[in-house]
Design a protein around this motif. Structure first.
Motif, mmCIF file in Angstrom:
data_model
loop_
_atom_site.group_PDB
_atom_site.id
_atom_site.type_symbol
_atom_site.label_atom_id
_atom_site.label_comp_id
_atom_site.label_asym_id
_atom_site.label_seq_id
_atom_site.Cartn_x
_atom_site.Cartn_y
_atom_site.Cartn_z
ATOM 1 N N ARG A 45 0.826 -1.211 0.000
ATOM 2 C CA ARG A 45 0.000 0.000 0.000
ATOM 3 C C ARG A 45 0.858 1.257 0.000
ATOM 4 O O ARG A 45 0.551 2.233 -0.693
ATOM 5 N N HIS A 49 0.945 4.174 -2.902
ATOM 6 C CA HIS A 49 0.661 5.572 -2.585
ATOM 7 C C HIS A 49 1.810 6.468 -3.041
ATOM 8 O O HIS A 49 1.579 7.569 -3.553
ATOM 9 N N THR A 64 -8.896 14.258 -1.408
ATOM 10 C CA THR A 64 -7.974 14.354 -0.277
ATOM 11 C C THR A 64 -8.449 13.474 0.878
ATOM 12 O O THR A 64 -9.570 12.971 0.863
ATOM 13 N N GLN A 65 -7.596 13.324 1.877
ATOM 14 C CA GLN A 65 -7.967 12.525 3.049
ATOM 15 C C GLN A 65 -9.137 13.138 3.796
ATOM 16 O O GLN A 65 -9.908 12.431 4.431
ATOM 17 N N SER A 97 1.064 14.133 0.244
ATOM 18 C CA SER A 97 0.719 12.878 0.916
ATOM 19 C C SER A 97 -0.734 12.833 1.376
ATOM 20 O O SER A 97 -1.238 11.773 1.732
ATOM 21 N N THR A 100 -5.524 10.942 -1.578
ATOM 22 C CA THR A 100 -5.815 9.512 -1.453
ATOM 23 C C THR A 100 -6.147 8.864 -2.781
ATOM 24 O O THR A 100 -5.950 7.662 -2.935
#
Length: 112
Positions: A45, A49, A64-65, A97, A100
């Motif tokens: 994972r 990413h 986005t997260q 980061s 997602t």
């Protein structure tokens, strides 16, 4: 007093303990279980990413997260931030980061 209670005698010692490879084999089995069920999927994972973040470009529609959907307007390669346009009047800066998913083109229009 020994009239009512029979004397108890200690049992003789049994055979010695086995080789000692049993605990080592069990440790190896637990190590393999840990590797295949926990470490390997998580590493996969993380790798996916990192690939997703490195392929971000201007014009991509992203999620986005925090659940925000927007279009990338500026990517700073030297820094770890990108600018996302949420609508015609609002844009935000987020860390790469925090992305997602990259959404298919036209997703923002279909949500309105």
């Amino acid at each position: 007093m020994s009239l009512f209670i029979s004397p108890a005698y200690a049992q003789e010692a049994g055979p010695g303990a086995s080789g000692g490879f049993g605990p080592l084999i069990m440790l190896a089995v637990f190590g393999l279980i840990f590797y295949f069920l926990l470490y390997r999927p998580q590493a996969k994972r993380v790798k996916e990413h990192k690939k997703l973040v490195s392929e971000l470009g201007k014009g991509d529609e992203v999620l986005t997260q925090g659940g925000l959907v927007g279009k990338i307007t500026k990517v700073a390669e030297d820094k770890d931030f990108i600018e996302i346009m949420l609508n015609e009047s609002n844009s935000i800066m987020v860390q790469k980061s925090a992305i997602t998913a990259v959404l298919p083109k036209g997703t923002m229009k279909s949500l309105n």
